[in-house]
Enzyme design. Structure first.
Site, PDB file in Angstrom:
ATOM      1  N   PRO A 172       0.817  -1.222   0.000  1.00 38.07           N
ATOM      2  CG  PRO A 172      -0.738  -1.526   1.718  1.00 38.07           C
ATOM      3  CD  PRO A 172       0.545  -2.076   1.166  1.00 38.07           C
ATOM      4  CD  GLU A 218      -0.621  -6.293  10.618  1.00 33.43           C
ATOM      5  OE1 GLU A 218      -0.717  -5.086  10.363  1.00 33.43           O
ATOM      6  OE2 GLU A 218      -1.584  -7.074  10.615  1.00 33.43           O
ATOM      7  NE  ARG A 264      -5.991  -5.768 -21.471  1.00 30.30           N
ATOM      8  CZ  ARG A 264      -6.162  -4.649 -22.176  1.00 30.30           C
ATOM      9  NH1 ARG A 264      -5.342  -3.622 -22.046  1.00 30.30           N
ATOM     10  NH2 ARG A 264      -7.143  -4.551 -23.043  1.00 30.30           N
ATOM     11  CG  ASP A 319      -7.646  -0.748 -23.649  1.00 30.15           C
ATOM     12  OD1 ASP A 319      -7.216  -1.888 -23.524  1.00 30.15           O
ATOM     13  OD2 ASP A 319      -6.940   0.274 -23.503  1.00 30.15           O
TER      14      ASP A 319
HETATM   15  C1  JD8 Z   1       0.592  -6.306   0.259  1.00 29.92           C
HETATM   16  C2  JD8 Z   1       0.125  -7.459   3.659  1.00 29.92           C
HETATM   17  C3  JD8 Z   1      -1.965  -6.363   4.408  1.00 29.92           C
HETATM   18  C4  JD8 Z   1      -1.121  -4.061   4.653  1.00 29.92           C
HETATM   19  C5  JD8 Z   1      -1.988  -3.998   7.370  1.00 29.92           C
HETATM   20  C6  JD8 Z   1      -2.949  -6.160   7.133  1.00 29.92           C
HETATM   21  C7  JD8 Z   1      -1.008  -3.371  -2.746  1.00 29.92           C
HETATM   22  N1  JD8 Z   1      -3.293  -1.481  -2.914  1.00 29.92           N
HETATM   23  C8  JD8 Z   1      -3.081  -2.355  -1.889  1.00 29.92           C
HETATM   24  N2  JD8 Z   1      -3.861  -2.481  -0.829  1.00 29.92           N
HETATM   25  N3  JD8 Z   1      -3.371  -3.411  -0.011  1.00 29.92           N
HETATM   26  C9  JD8 Z   1      -2.234  -3.911  -0.539  1.00 29.92           C
HETATM   27  C10 JD8 Z   1      -1.401  -4.903   0.147  1.00 29.92           C
HETATM   28  C11 JD8 Z   1      -1.738  -5.282   1.472  1.00 29.92           C
HETATM   29  C12 JD8 Z   1      -0.897  -6.147   2.167  1.00 29.92           C
HETATM   30  C13 JD8 Z   1       0.258  -6.668   1.561  1.00 29.92           C
HETATM   31  C14 JD8 Z   1      -0.237  -5.443  -0.444  1.00 29.92           C
HETATM   32  C15 JD8 Z   1       0.886  -7.494   2.520  1.00 29.92           C
HETATM   33  N4  JD8 Z   1      -0.942  -6.649   3.431  1.00 29.92           N
HETATM   34  C16 JD8 Z   1      -1.483  -5.309   5.394  1.00 29.92           C
HETATM   35  C17 JD8 Z   1      -0.676  -2.923   5.581  1.00 29.92           C
HETATM   36  C18 JD8 Z   1      -1.642  -2.703   6.691  1.00 29.92           C
HETATM   37  N5  JD8 Z   1      -2.473  -5.004   6.402  1.00 29.92           N
HETATM   38  C19 JD8 Z   1      -2.032  -3.241  -1.753  1.00 29.92           C
HETATM   39  N6  JD8 Z   1      -0.208  -3.478  -3.543  1.00 29.92           N
END
Ligand code: JD8
Length: 253
Positions: free
Chosen positions: A89, A116, A154, A169
């Site tokens: 994220p 996490e 793609r 597209d």
């Molecule tokens: C990787 C663990 C979950 C994230 C606590 C539990 C991308 N756009 C996106 N949204 N979420 C992710 C993503 C979430 C992930 C992991 C990607 C590994 N988590 C964790 C931090 C907060 N939760 C993502 N790309």
């Protein structure tokens, strides 16, 4: 193009990757997708992939050793020459332009975290890029990796086959798509717009362009800034803006 994916749940990714367009692209040898089980690179009796965070707090963090071992086994000599993308994220947001940039590479590696997230040393000493697929919270990096692979694959010549070129597209023109219809011409009293049945290709093209502009104006006006617009597109948008302001066709000079 080759993708190496490091994940704790390869089976969850396999079915999607082997279906439809991506499955055919792999069968045709245009795309090679190797899924690597991080757990196979643990060395302890319990095949531990995660541990408690230093400093305390809740949740678990993915340990660095199995992820580094997995990546090194998969990439070998290519390590250091291949982009290694961490899905997180905290990454820069994935867009069609990022997909185009990655599609120029011949080989990509993707790290999918769980829990996490991953130990910071994976980010600083293994990943070369950090990507987020959008501002919402998922449970791991697997769906983001599938999204990235799908969007990049793609764009590879031949992958879409008869289904049309990727350049057709909406995100290539920068506008939203026009409405699509197929048979029957009337369904439950809902008719297909007459122009699409007319056989007049110029009228069809003009109608579709107007629909694309109208939809983009109504739903995603932010996209109009980056769209390639002709003079007649701008005239049509001026008409739409006039109408929205309650002053039909008065417009500016
Ligand atoms: C990787 C663990 C979950 C994230 C606590 C539990 C991308 N756009 C996106 N949204 N979420 C992710 C993503 C979430 C992930 C992991 C990607 C590994 N988590 C964790 C931090 C907060 N939760 C993502 N790309």
């Amino acid at each position: 193009m080759r993708f190496d994916v490091f994940t704790l749940i390869p089976a969850a990714m396999r079915a999607y990757l082997d279906a439809s367009v991506l499955g055919k692209a792999q069968a045709a040898g245009l795309v090679e997708i190797r899924l690597h089980d991080i757990r196979a690179h643990t060395t302890d009796r319990h095949h531990t992939t995660d541990d408690t965070p230093y400093g305390g707090g809740g949740g678990m963090v993915m340990k660095p050793e199995p992820v580094f071992a997995c990546a090194e086994a998969a990439l070998g000599e290519a390590m250091g020459r291949v982009p290694v993308i961490l899905l997180t994220p905290q990454g820069r947001v994935f867009t069609q332009q990022v997909a185009r940039d990655f599609a120029r590479e011949s080989h990509l590696a993707l790290i999918c975290g769980r829990y996490e997230g991953v130990d910071e040393r994976i980010r600083t000493h293994l990943a070369t890029d950090e990507i987020s697929v959008g501002d919402y919270v998922l449970t791991g990096g697997e769906l983001p990796a599938l999204i990235l692979i799908d969007a990049v694959a793609r764009l590879i010549p031949g992958v879409l086959g008869d289904e049309g070129a990727a350049g057709d597209d909406s995100h290539s023109s920068g506008l939203l798509e026009y409405p699509h219809y197929t048979r029957p011409p009337e369904f439950r009293g809902w008719s297909v717009p007459e122009v699409l049945l007319s056989g007049d290709h110029a009228r069809v093209a003009a109608w579709r362009r107007e629909q694309s502009l109208r939809r983009t104006f109504e739903r995603r006006p932010d996209l109009l800034d980056g769209a390639a617009l002709s003079r007649s597109d701008r005239e049509e948008l001026d008409r739409l803006r006039g109408r929205a302001a309650g002053e039909p066709d008065e417009g500016h000079a």
